[in-house]
Scaffold this motif. Structure first.
Motif, PDB file in Angstrom:
ATOM      1  N   ASP A 166       1.029  -1.201   0.060  1.00 60.73           N
ATOM      2  CA  ASP A 166       0.006  -0.220  -0.091  1.00 60.73           C
ATOM      3  C   ASP A 166       0.981   1.593   0.222  1.00 60.73           C
ATOM      4  O   ASP A 166       0.562   1.977  -0.707  1.00 60.73           O
ATOM      5  CB  ASP A 166      -0.579  -0.004   1.775  1.00 60.73           C
ATOM      6  N   TRP A 167       2.134   1.299   0.992  1.00 66.76           N
ATOM      7  CA  TRP A 167       2.641   2.446   0.587  1.00 66.76           C
ATOM      8  C   TRP A 167       3.747   3.286  -0.433  1.00 66.76           C
ATOM      9  O   TRP A 167       3.513   3.885  -0.882  1.00 66.76           O
ATOM     10  CB  TRP A 167       3.924   2.138   1.872  1.00 66.76           C
ATOM     11  N   TYR A 168       3.841   1.796  -1.235  1.00 67.02           N
ATOM     12  CA  TYR A 168       4.708   1.526  -2.244  1.00 67.02           C
ATOM     13  C   TYR A 168       3.407   2.224  -3.062  1.00 67.02           C
ATOM     14  O   TYR A 168       4.128   3.267  -4.095  1.00 67.02           O
ATOM     15  CB  TYR A 168       5.038   0.508  -3.010  1.00 67.02           C
ATOM     16  N   GLU A 169       1.893   1.449  -3.697  1.00 72.45           N
ATOM     17  CA  GLU A 169       1.536   1.825  -5.091  1.00 72.45           C
ATOM     18  C   GLU A 169       0.923   3.596  -4.432  1.00 72.45           C
ATOM     19  O   GLU A 169       0.581   4.572  -5.125  1.00 72.45           O
ATOM     20  CB  GLU A 169       0.060   0.865  -5.034  1.00 72.45           C
ATOM     21  N   LYS A 170       1.316   4.073  -3.099  1.00 73.69           N
ATOM     22  CA  LYS A 170      -0.053   5.150  -3.617  1.00 73.69           C
ATOM     23  C   LYS A 170       1.307   6.204  -3.357  1.00 73.69           C
ATOM     24  O   LYS A 170       1.047   7.403  -2.573  1.00 73.69           O
ATOM     25  CB  LYS A 170      -0.499   4.824  -2.063  1.00 73.69           C
ATOM     26  N   SER A 171       2.227   6.092  -2.630  1.00 73.80           N
ATOM     27  CA  SER A 171       3.344   6.999  -2.032  1.00 73.80           C
ATOM     28  C   SER A 171       5.071   7.239  -3.379  1.00 73.80           C
ATOM     29  O   SER A 171       4.930   7.981  -3.589  1.00 73.80           O
ATOM     30  CB  SER A 171       4.031   7.212  -0.587  1.00 73.80           C
ATOM     31  N   CYS A 172       5.098   5.793  -3.504  1.00 74.22           N
ATOM     32  CA  CYS A 172       6.662   5.895  -4.325  1.00 74.22           C
ATOM     33  C   CYS A 172       6.704   5.118  -5.261  1.00 74.22           C
ATOM     34  O   CYS A 172       7.788   4.459  -5.397  1.00 74.22           O
ATOM     35  CB  CYS A 172       7.219   5.484  -3.143  1.00 74.22           C
ATOM     36  N   ARG A 173       5.849   5.576  -6.395  1.00 69.07           N
ATOM     37  CA  ARG A 173       6.000   4.493  -7.042  1.00 69.07           C
ATOM     38  C   ARG A 173       6.789   4.776  -8.494  1.00 69.07           C
ATOM     39  O   ARG A 173       6.757   4.063  -9.189  1.00 69.07           O
ATOM     40  CB  ARG A 173       4.199   4.247  -7.967  1.00 69.07           C
ATOM     41  N   ALA A 174       6.622   5.548  -8.683  1.00 68.79           N
ATOM     42  CA  ALA A 174       7.418   6.602  -9.397  1.00 68.79           C
ATOM     43  C   ALA A 174       8.793   7.638  -8.866  1.00 68.79           C
ATOM     44  O   ALA A 174       8.271   8.735  -9.654  1.00 68.79           O
ATOM     45  CB  ALA A 174       7.344   7.213 -10.719  1.00 68.79           C
ATOM     46  N   VAL A 175       9.785   7.013  -8.444  1.00 73.84           N
ATOM     47  CA  VAL A 175      10.464   8.292  -8.420  1.00 73.84           C
ATOM     48  C   VAL A 175      12.078   7.407  -8.645  1.00 73.84           C
ATOM     49  O   VAL A 175      12.069   5.785  -8.525  1.00 73.84           O
ATOM     50  CB  VAL A 175      10.211   8.505  -6.651  1.00 73.84           C
ATOM     51  N   THR A 176      13.476   8.333  -7.905  1.00 71.20           N
ATOM     52  CA  THR A 176      14.237   8.097  -8.230  1.00 71.20           C
ATOM     53  C   THR A 176      14.873   6.790  -7.152  1.00 71.20           C
ATOM     54  O   THR A 176      13.717   6.906  -6.085  1.00 71.20           O
ATOM     55  CB  THR A 176      15.575   8.954  -8.475  1.00 71.20           C
ATOM     56  N   ALA A 224      12.252   8.581   1.405  1.00 74.72           N
ATOM     57  CA  ALA A 224      10.239   8.548   1.813  1.00 74.72           C
ATOM     58  C   ALA A 224      10.383   7.392   2.851  1.00 74.72           C
ATOM     59  O   ALA A 224      10.006   7.246   3.713  1.00 74.72           O
ATOM     60  CB  ALA A 224       9.910   8.456   0.895  1.00 74.72           C
ATOM     61  N   MET A 225      11.481   6.374   2.559  1.00 77.16           N
ATOM     62  CA  MET A 225      11.547   5.122   3.300  1.00 77.16           C
ATOM     63  C   MET A 225      11.917   5.462   4.878  1.00 77.16           C
ATOM     64  O   MET A 225      11.728   5.083   6.042  1.00 77.16           O
ATOM     65  CB  MET A 225      12.434   4.103   3.014  1.00 77.16           C
ATOM     66  N   GLN A 226      13.044   6.135   4.956  1.00 79.45           N
ATOM     67  CA  GLN A 226      13.650   6.847   6.511  1.00 79.45           C
ATOM     68  C   GLN A 226      12.325   7.500   6.889  1.00 79.45           C
ATOM     69  O   GLN A 226      12.245   8.021   8.025  1.00 79.45           O
ATOM     70  CB  GLN A 226      14.745   7.562   6.173  1.00 79.45           C
ATOM     71  N   GLU A 227      11.653   8.168   6.496  1.00 82.52           N
ATOM     72  CA  GLU A 227      11.097   8.963   6.812  1.00 82.52           C
ATOM     73  C   GLU A 227       9.770   8.424   7.328  1.00 82.52           C
ATOM     74  O   GLU A 227       9.067   8.921   8.747  1.00 82.52           O
ATOM     75  CB  GLU A 227      10.225  10.267   5.769  1.00 82.52           C
ATOM     76  N   ALA A 228       9.891   7.780   6.112  1.00 82.60           N
ATOM     77  CA  ALA A 228       7.783   7.163   6.853  1.00 82.60           C
ATOM     78  C   ALA A 228       7.572   5.748   8.467  1.00 82.60           C
ATOM     79  O   ALA A 228       6.849   5.661   8.151  1.00 82.60           O
ATOM     80  CB  ALA A 228       7.208   6.131   5.451  1.00 82.60           C
ATOM     81  N   PHE A 229       8.917   5.714   7.549  1.00 83.91           N
ATOM     82  CA  PHE A 229       9.290   4.162   8.697  1.00 83.91           C
ATOM     83  C   PHE A 229      10.098   4.626  10.460  1.00 83.91           C
ATOM     84  O   PHE A 229      11.868   3.694  10.710  1.00 83.91           O
ATOM     85  CB  PHE A 229       9.781   3.157   8.240  1.00 83.91           C
TER      86      PHE A 229
END
Length: 412
Positions: A387-397, A404-409
């Motif tokens: 869910d996190w990947y599909e909603k937040s980080c699908r097309a990023v470097t 984004a991972m460090q911030e979210a978790f």
């Protein structure tokens, strides 16, 4: 003398100057009876919902026409496994029951008798499906379970993997297989999609009715390995399985024995000591060893959800090769560790990323940021990460994904 009267011709004679023709009555009589297409036996189709306010029930009703779902499932199963002459006609009812439960779905005979079948489908499972997969997954699961209402099981002696493989074969032929299915499997009777793909291969080799013949062979007789000899014209199932793996390049590449060089021994001991001190990786399915004499293919790593048996599509891979540093015992250990890494979103992402990047830098320091991002995505595991990947980080470097991972978790 009295005047004579002239009789006028009748109206009918004036209208029709042509003498009546004799009708050939045999030309108007049909020479054959009207054709009535054969019909499949459709039992009573029933439906129960144990909790209409459940979020999974709401999702089901928003995406599914139950009458069409069950009717199409019956027709699809009968068309794939039978002809009109061989299809069973003893089934009296099939009931779909939606309720909250663990797992996904199962099929059983009712309390009345085995001619009344019941399909139980988990509302909790439906609830956690992604919106873009809900409809097809419901169709696929019901198609799989509907097979269990009709298939033969060799008087209860058929291998469970064959029973489940036939069910997934029918689902696959209907175009309802989920995108995460792959041709993996250590045995022909591993079940589900592994056996389904094997059965599909047999159909391409011995005819489209091969699975029909396998199913009908189990109607009255107990299962024996000779079944495959009959289907294939004398070839045992082990040879068929080996041919299948050869056809699709599924044979594992043996891993070479470690060399006797002192440097390799020292490197192996150092990394083994480091591995012993580190926490053990998550328990995953064992994979066959692979050689590092040539570029290694990246194995498909499905992203699993918390529901048993449900895996969502994996993130795209970084290409067809796995980069590596050297053919050493240390490299083997680090490579296996990298393949087995999983992140479920229930721990600190910073520590996970440090370990991930350390392994990459030891194995292939020149790996591009794009490949690092795609490789990292294959390690995402569980519904939280999906869910996190599909909603937040699908097309990023990769740097954006890492930040984004460090911030979210950060606080787990």
């Amino acid at each position: 003398m009295a005047a004579t009267t002239t009789r006028q011709p009748s109206i009918l004679a004036q209208v029709s100057a042509v003498p009546p023709q004799r009708v050939n009555s045999t030309a108007e009589v049909p020479t054959s009876k009207p054709h009535h297409p054969k019909r499949w036996h459709i039992p009573r189709l029933l439906f129960k919902v144990k909790d209409v306010s459940h979020e999974g029930a709401i999702k089901y009703f928003n995406t599914t026409n139950t009458q069409k779902l069950l009717h199409d499932a019956v027709i699809g199963v009968l068309e794939t496994l039978y002809t009109h002459e061989t299809a069973p006609t003893t089934q009296r009812s099939i009931t779909l029951i939606l309720q909250s439960m663990d797992g996904i779905a199962y099929t059983t005979g009712s309390e009345l008798d085995n001619d009344h079948k019941e399909i139980y489908f988990s509302l909790d499972y439906i609830c956690q499906l992604p919106d873009d997969r809900t409809q097809n997954e419901i169709l696929g699961v019901i198609r799989h379970e509907m097979v269990h209402c009709w298939q033969y099981d060799a008087c209860g002696a058929a291998p469970g993997g064959l029973i489940e493989g036939i069910s997934d074969f029918v689902r696959m032929k209907a175009g309802l297989g989920p995108p995460h299915w792959t041709r993996k499997g250590d045995r022909w009777d591993a079940g589900y999609e592994a056996t389904a793909y094997f059965l599909d291969y047999l159909c391409s080799r011995f005819g489209n009715d091969t699975v029909k013949r396998i199913n009908l062979a189990m109607k009255h007789s107990e299962y024996t390995p000779e079944l495959w000899m009959t289907i294939s014209g004398g070839i045992p199932v082990e040879k068929l399985w080996d041919d299948y793996k050869t056809a699709f390049n599924l044979h594992p590449i043996p891993k070479p024995e470690p060399g006797d060089g002192e440097k390799e021994k020292e490197g192996y001991a150092a990394v083994a000591k480091e591995e012993a001190a580190a926490p053990p990786p998550s328990k995953i399915e064992a994979k066959p060893p692979q050689s590092v004499e040539k570029p290694l293919p990246i194995p498909p790593t499905p992203i699993a959800t918390h529901a048993s048996g449900m895996r969502l599509p994996r993130s795209p891979g970084s290409g067809d090769v796995w980069p590596f540093a050297a053919d050493t015992p240390a490299a083997h250990i680090m490579l296996d560790r990298l393949k087995n890494m999983r992140f479920e979103g229930t721990s600190d992402a910073t520590r996970y990323l440090l370990e991930f990047e350390a392994l990459i830098d030891r194995l292939q320091p020149e790996m591009s940021d794009t490949d690092r991002r795609l490789l990292l995505c294959t390690s995402f595991h569980g519904s939280i990460m999906v869910d996190w990947y599909e909603k937040s980080c699908r097309a990023v470097t990769y740097p954006q994904l890492k930040e984004a991972m460090q911030e979210a978790f950060r606080n787990y």
